[in-house]
Design an enzyme around this catalytic site. Structure first.
Site, PDB file in Angstrom:
ATOM      1  N   CYS A 163       7.514  -5.304  -0.103  1.00  0.00           N
ATOM      2  CA  CYS A 163       9.105  -4.722  -0.671  1.00  0.00           C
ATOM      3  C   CYS A 163       8.139  -3.977  -1.730  1.00  0.00           C
ATOM      4  CB  CYS A 163       9.446  -5.313  -1.412  1.00  0.00           C
ATOM      5  SG  CYS A 163      10.302  -7.016  -0.579  1.00  0.00           S
ATOM      6  N   CYS A 181       6.088  -9.648  -3.304  1.00  0.00           N
ATOM      7  CA  CYS A 181       6.708  -9.694  -2.339  1.00  0.00           C
ATOM      8  C   CYS A 181       5.237  -7.821  -1.929  1.00  0.00           C
ATOM      9  CB  CYS A 181       7.490  -8.893  -1.185  1.00  0.00           C
ATOM     10  SG  CYS A 181       7.722  -8.303   0.131  1.00  0.00           S
TER      11      CYS A 181
END
Length: 127
Positions: free
Chosen positions: A30, A27
């Site tokens: 993230c 991600c």
């Protein structure tokens, strides 16, 4: 416990709250969020911070059914204070930590995750 989590109220209650980012290595949001998360962690020593990759620790994270990244959990022995998606902004997290809601009884998956964090905090350390 009061509505705001100050160092004094946390110590008085004997409850250390965990601030857990449920994330995934793949991600991009993230990956960008991690340095901001670490900065907030250093500014809020009254909390314990952890970074849990939902794929590396599927046995702990699967029951959370994370669909949006990053997802944040704030919980302790007294219960869950927050569980949900979090915009990847350090200021948003800092504001949330300053205005936590009263605890709700922890679910089984929260208890399992917090137990693992307590047993192996080095596995989930940030910064």
């Amino acid at each position: 416990m009061t509505d705001s989590a100050t160092p004094e109220t946390l110590r008085a209650a004997g409850d250390t709250l965990w601030v857990v980012c449920l994330c995934a290595e793949w991600c991009g949001a993230c990956r960008e969020y991690r340095p901001l998360f670490e900065k907030v962690a250093h500014a809020h020593p009254q909390f314990r911070f952890a970074w849990v990759d939902i794929e590396d620790h599927a046995e702990l994270a699967d029951d959370f059914d994370v669909e949006t990244f990053p997802t944040l959990l704030v919980a302790g022995e007294s219960g869950t204070r927050f569980l949900g998606p979090m915009l990847p902004h350090g200021e948003t997290l800092a504001r949330l930590l300053g205005a936590l809601q009263p605890a709700q009884a922890p679910s089984a998956e929260v208890q399992t995750l917090l137990g693992a964090l307590a047993r192996e905090p080095g596995t989930f350390e940030i910064g």
